[in-house]
Design a protein around this motif. Structure first.
Motif, short mmCIF file in Angstrom:
data_model
loop_
_atom_site.label_atom_id
_atom_site.label_comp_id
_atom_site.label_asym_id
_atom_site.label_seq_id
_atom_site.Cartn_x
_atom_site.Cartn_y
_atom_site.Cartn_z
N PRO A 132 45.59 43.72 45.33
CA PRO A 132 46.85 42.97 45.36
C PRO A 132 46.64 41.46 45.51
O PRO A 132 47.36 40.67 44.90
CB PRO A 132 47.58 43.55 46.59
CG PRO A 132 46.99 44.91 46.76
CD PRO A 132 45.55 44.77 46.39
N LEU A 133 45.64 41.07 46.31
CA LEU A 133 45.34 39.65 46.48
C LEU A 133 44.89 39.03 45.16
O LEU A 133 45.31 37.92 44.80
CB LEU A 133 44.25 39.47 47.54
CG LEU A 133 43.73 38.05 47.75
CD1 LEU A 133 44.85 37.12 48.21
CD2 LEU A 133 42.59 38.06 48.77
N MET A 134 44.06 39.76 44.42
CA MET A 134 43.60 39.25 43.13
C MET A 134 44.77 39.10 42.15
O MET A 134 44.88 38.09 41.46
CB MET A 134 42.52 40.18 42.54
CG MET A 134 41.17 40.01 43.17
SD MET A 134 39.86 40.91 42.28
CE MET A 134 40.01 42.53 43.03
N ARG A 135 45.63 40.09 42.13
CA ARG A 135 46.80 40.02 41.24
C ARG A 135 47.66 38.80 41.58
O ARG A 135 48.12 38.08 40.69
CB ARG A 135 47.63 41.29 41.34
CG ARG A 135 46.98 42.52 40.71
CD ARG A 135 47.98 43.67 40.69
NE ARG A 135 47.40 44.91 40.21
CZ ARG A 135 47.22 45.22 38.94
NH1 ARG A 135 47.58 44.35 38.00
NH2 ARG A 135 46.70 46.38 38.59
N SER A 136 47.87 38.58 42.87
CA SER A 136 48.70 37.47 43.31
C SER A 136 48.07 36.13 42.94
O SER A 136 48.75 35.23 42.44
CB SER A 136 48.92 37.56 44.82
OG SER A 136 49.65 36.45 45.29
N ILE A 154 45.07 33.60 32.53
CA ILE A 154 43.79 34.23 32.86
C ILE A 154 43.96 35.67 33.36
O ILE A 154 43.01 36.43 33.34
CB ILE A 154 42.98 33.41 33.87
CG1 ILE A 154 43.71 33.30 35.22
CG2 ILE A 154 42.67 32.03 33.33
CD1 ILE A 154 42.88 32.61 36.29
N GLY A 155 45.16 36.01 33.79
CA GLY A 155 45.36 37.34 34.36
C GLY A 155 45.13 38.48 33.39
O GLY A 155 44.65 39.55 33.78
N ALA A 156 45.45 38.26 32.11
CA ALA A 156 45.33 39.34 31.12
C ALA A 156 43.90 39.83 31.00
O ALA A 156 43.65 41.02 30.75
CB ALA A 156 45.83 38.86 29.77
N ALA A 157 42.92 38.94 31.18
CA ALA A 157 41.52 39.32 31.06
C ALA A 157 41.10 40.31 32.15
O ALA A 157 40.14 41.06 31.99
CB ALA A 157 40.63 38.08 31.10
N PHE A 158 41.83 40.29 33.27
CA PHE A 158 41.47 41.13 34.42
C PHE A 158 42.27 42.42 34.49
O PHE A 158 41.94 43.31 35.28
CB PHE A 158 41.67 40.34 35.72
CG PHE A 158 40.70 39.21 35.90
CD1 PHE A 158 39.55 39.37 36.65
CD2 PHE A 158 40.93 37.98 35.30
CE1 PHE A 158 38.65 38.34 36.82
CE2 PHE A 158 40.03 36.93 35.46
CZ PHE A 158 38.90 37.11 36.23
N GLU A 159 43.33 42.53 33.72
CA GLU A 159 44.28 43.63 33.89
C GLU A 159 43.62 44.99 33.72
O GLU A 159 43.91 45.92 34.48
CB GLU A 159 45.44 43.48 32.92
CG GLU A 159 46.57 44.48 33.17
CD GLU A 159 47.04 44.48 34.61
OE1 GLU A 159 47.20 45.58 35.17
OE2 GLU A 159 47.21 43.39 35.20
N GLY A 160 42.72 45.13 32.74
CA GLY A 160 42.08 46.42 32.52
C GLY A 160 41.27 46.88 33.71
O GLY A 160 41.33 48.04 34.12
N VAL A 161 40.49 45.97 34.28
CA VAL A 161 39.67 46.33 35.44
C VAL A 161 40.54 46.55 36.67
O VAL A 161 40.32 47.51 37.42
CB VAL A 161 38.61 45.24 35.71
CG1 VAL A 161 37.85 45.54 37.01
CG2 VAL A 161 37.63 45.15 34.55
N LEU A 218 34.16 48.81 27.60
CA LEU A 218 34.51 48.66 29.01
C LEU A 218 35.40 47.44 29.20
O LEU A 218 35.16 46.39 28.60
CB LEU A 218 33.24 48.51 29.86
CG LEU A 218 32.33 49.74 29.89
CD1 LEU A 218 31.07 49.45 30.70
CD2 LEU A 218 33.06 50.95 30.48
N PRO A 219 36.42 47.53 30.04
CA PRO A 219 37.37 46.42 30.20
C PRO A 219 36.74 45.18 30.82
O PRO A 219 37.29 44.09 30.71
CB PRO A 219 38.45 47.01 31.12
CG PRO A 219 37.77 48.11 31.86
CD PRO A 219 36.79 48.70 30.89
N HIS A 220 35.57 45.33 31.43
CA HIS A 220 34.88 44.19 32.03
C HIS A 220 34.48 43.15 30.99
O HIS A 220 34.22 41.99 31.33
CB HIS A 220 33.64 44.66 32.79
CG HIS A 220 33.92 45.72 33.81
ND1 HIS A 220 34.14 47.04 33.46
CD2 HIS A 220 34.01 45.66 35.17
CE1 HIS A 220 34.34 47.75 34.55
NE2 HIS A 220 34.28 46.94 35.60
#
Length: 206
Positions: free
Chosen positions: A28-32, A40-47, A154-156
């Protein structure tokens, strides 16, 4: 408020680290934090979706399978350029020297100093300029890791692309272009594991 690249590097460090209970609690902290920096958030959504949708045991087993049991997704930057050659010891020493030059004691937590999550965390929290210089210096390693993750779907891979996008120049089109970027071929003086061979990348499950 942390700057965009600080947030990106720290979130990338966490997303590429072993997903223990403490890290899973940070989702949750990372999402916030990522939400404060549109783009930049879209790159992390899969992981992040993977970390929050599966059970901790499943997430941890998957991480071990993909990152710990083989070399296809090696997170140690000098592995991709130096393999397990004698020269690698000198390279690892150069990473330690960078850390020593900071005013903060860097705890490696038992990892080799070229461990990508550690380099990213160092850049985000200790010395952005010195940490980013290491990422630039080992850009070919980042790109080869990105291609390995892409081949295995892999989403990474999107996180690696986001990291590379913060560095000068465009990402190479293929693995051979990465080797040309590095100005060298696979290391030949092996004292342990076989040197990295880009032809192994498409062989899923090896």
């Amino acid at each position: 408020m942390m700057e965009r690249n600080q947030v990106l590097y720290l979130a990338a460090s966490w997303c590429l680290s072993y997903p223990d209970e403490e890290l899973l609690a940070r989702v949750p902290l990372m999402r916030s934090a990522l939400a404060e920096h549109p783009g930049i958030g879209a790159a992390f959504e899969g992981v992040l979706a993977l970390l929050s949708s599966a059970s901790p045991m499943e997430v941890q087993a998957s991480y071990v399978q993909e990152f710990d049991l083989g070399r296809r997704h090696a997170l140690h930057l000098s592995y991709w350029t130096d393999g397990d050659t004698r020269r690698r010891g000198e390279v690892l020493g150069s990473f330690k020297q960078v850390y020593r030059q900071s005013d903060v004691l860097v705890d490696t937590h038992g990892e080799l100093p070229d461990y990508l999550p550690m380099v990213l965390e160092y850049a985000a929290l200790v010395d952005m300029a010195a940490g980013r210089d290491l990422l630039i210096r080992y850009r070919p390693s980042l790109e080869m890791l990105r291609f390995g993750l892409l081949h295995d779907k892999l989403p990474h891979a999107r996180i690696l692309q986001a990291i590379c996008d913060t560095l000068p120049g465009k990402s190479p089109a293929d693995e051979q272009a990465v080797m040309k970027m590095a100005g060298l071929g696979p290391p030949t003086e092996s004292v342990g594991l076989d040197p990295y061979d880009p032809r192994l990348l498409p062989l899923k499950g090896t």
